[in-house]
Write an enzyme that holds these catalytic residues in place. Sequence first.
Site, PDB file in Angstrom:
ATOM      1  N   ASP A 222       0.857  -1.184   0.000  1.00  0.00           N
ATOM      2  CA  ASP A 222       0.000   0.000   0.000  1.00  0.00           C
ATOM      3  C   ASP A 222       0.891   1.230   0.000  1.00  0.00           C
ATOM      4  OD1 ASP A 222      -2.466  -1.378   0.110  1.00  0.00           O
ATOM      5  OD2 ASP A 222      -2.320  -1.589   2.273  1.00  0.00           O
TER       6      ASP A 222
ATOM      7  N   ASP B 199      -7.016  -1.188  -4.584  1.00  0.00           N
ATOM      8  CA  ASP B 199      -8.078  -0.819  -3.644  1.00  0.00           C
ATOM      9  C   ASP B 199      -8.967   0.274  -4.239  1.00  0.00           C
ATOM     10  OD1 ASP B 199      -6.921  -2.549  -1.744  1.00  0.00           O
ATOM     11  OD2 ASP B 199      -5.723  -0.927  -0.886  1.00  0.00           O
TER      12      ASP B 199
END
Length: 160
Positions: A117, A135
Amino acid sequence: MGGFRAVIYYLLAAAVIALDQWTKWLVVRYMQLGESIPMIDNVLYITSHRNRGAAWGMLQGQFWLFYLVTVIVVAGIIIYIRRLRPSERLAGIGLGLMLGGAIGNFIDRVFRKEVVDFIHTYIGTYSFPVFNIADSALTVGVILLFIHMFFFATPEKGNE
């Protein structure tokens, strides 16, 4: 819907996967874990982060569950895409984004045993959990699918 129209949604998924994996590669290659680069002070940062769970770090280390759920979700999305009518473009775009996002994070879980991330945002003083392109694609895809379902979907003949 098979054929050409479905291919467009699969190409969208492939583009999401490529962008997702490329940006993750850049973060892993050029940033130290925990390093943060401000893009817009107090709003947007590129932060090297790893997640061994689902959204917001839930279910840490439950890889078998993620593998199973992802395979089921991907299969469901493919089936749904194949059944789309030509007029259901918004749903197709949403499903293509969802497919790309699901596969993008799946690749990380399989090969890295964690998800990379890096998009870190602040909303006022609230630090939103760090996320990635996959995401984002999943989120936008779900929103588009809901918009389609609530505002544009029409029942098929015989299923009214």
